[in-house]
Design a protein around this motif. Sequence first.
Motif, PDB file in Angstrom:
ATOM      1  N   LEU A   7       0.854  -1.182   0.000  1.00  0.00           N
ATOM      2  CA  LEU A   7       0.000   0.000   0.000  1.00  0.00           C
ATOM      3  C   LEU A   7       0.892   1.234   0.000  1.00  0.00           C
ATOM      4  CD1 LEU A   7      -2.679  -0.838   2.742  1.00  0.00           C
ATOM      5  CD2 LEU A   7      -2.870  -1.155   0.275  1.00  0.00           C
ATOM      6  N   ILE A  10      -0.782   7.392   2.520  1.00  0.00           N
ATOM      7  CA  ILE A  10      -1.284   8.720   2.169  1.00  0.00           C
ATOM      8  C   ILE A  10      -1.529   9.598   3.392  1.00  0.00           C
ATOM      9  CG2 ILE A  10      -2.193   8.003  -0.065  1.00  0.00           C
ATOM     10  CD1 ILE A  10      -4.976   7.876   1.206  1.00  0.00           C
ATOM     11  N   VAL A  18      -3.079   5.551   6.809  1.00  0.00           N
ATOM     12  CA  VAL A  18      -3.992   5.169   5.742  1.00  0.00           C
ATOM     13  C   VAL A  18      -3.148   4.868   4.520  1.00  0.00           C
ATOM     14  CG1 VAL A  18      -5.910   5.883   4.272  1.00  0.00           C
ATOM     15  CG2 VAL A  18      -5.844   6.616   6.671  1.00  0.00           C
ATOM     16  N   GLU A  20      -3.196   3.195   0.414  1.00  0.00           N
ATOM     17  CA  GLU A  20      -4.087   3.130  -0.733  1.00  0.00           C
ATOM     18  C   GLU A  20      -3.497   2.231  -1.809  1.00  0.00           C
ATOM     19  OE1 GLU A  20      -5.450   4.101  -4.671  1.00  0.00           O
ATOM     20  OE2 GLU A  20      -3.509   4.771  -3.969  1.00  0.00           O
ATOM     21  N   LYS A  25      -8.785   2.437   0.034  1.00  0.00           N
ATOM     22  CA  LYS A  25      -8.031   2.930   1.189  1.00  0.00           C
ATOM     23  C   LYS A  25      -8.251   2.012   2.379  1.00  0.00           C
ATOM     24  CE  LYS A  25      -8.347   7.600  -0.470  1.00  0.00           C
ATOM     25  NZ  LYS A  25      -9.022   8.878  -0.364  1.00  0.00           N
ATOM     26  N   LYS A  26      -7.192   1.822   3.148  1.00  0.00           N
ATOM     27  CA  LYS A  26      -7.226   0.929   4.300  1.00  0.00           C
ATOM     28  C   LYS A  26      -6.443   1.555   5.449  1.00  0.00           C
ATOM     29  CE  LYS A  26      -7.457  -3.234   6.281  1.00  0.00           C
ATOM     30  NZ  LYS A  26      -8.647  -3.636   6.929  1.00  0.00           N
ATOM     31  N   THR A  27      -7.026   1.571   6.627  1.00  0.00           N
ATOM     32  CA  THR A  27      -6.311   2.021   7.822  1.00  0.00           C
ATOM     33  C   THR A  27      -5.522   0.839   8.365  1.00  0.00           C
ATOM     34  OG1 THR A  27      -8.013   3.649   8.330  1.00  0.00           O
ATOM     35  CG2 THR A  27      -6.555   3.007  10.132  1.00  0.00           C
TER      36      THR A  27
END
Length: 75
Positions: A7, A10, A18, A20, A25-27
């Motif tokens: 990832l 961002i 976070v 992407e 998007k993934k925390t």
Amino acid sequence: MCLGIPLKIIKIHGSEAVGEMNGIKKTIRVDLLPKLKVGDYVLVHAGFGLEIIDENTAMETLEAVREVEEALKEK
């Protein structure tokens, strides 16, 4: 077998960030990556950033994932 997905970071908020990939998007938790900065690529597994990787490695890994997805669709 475990699979780590790259990832692009961002945003960073303390020990969470976070990331992407392809507009998704993934925390994630980034406790193991104290030198992480926005724009870095991170190998992620189970919601944890495990390793900072270079952009070329990230792109090669994403391409390999796309190839597997395409091969599975053909079956």
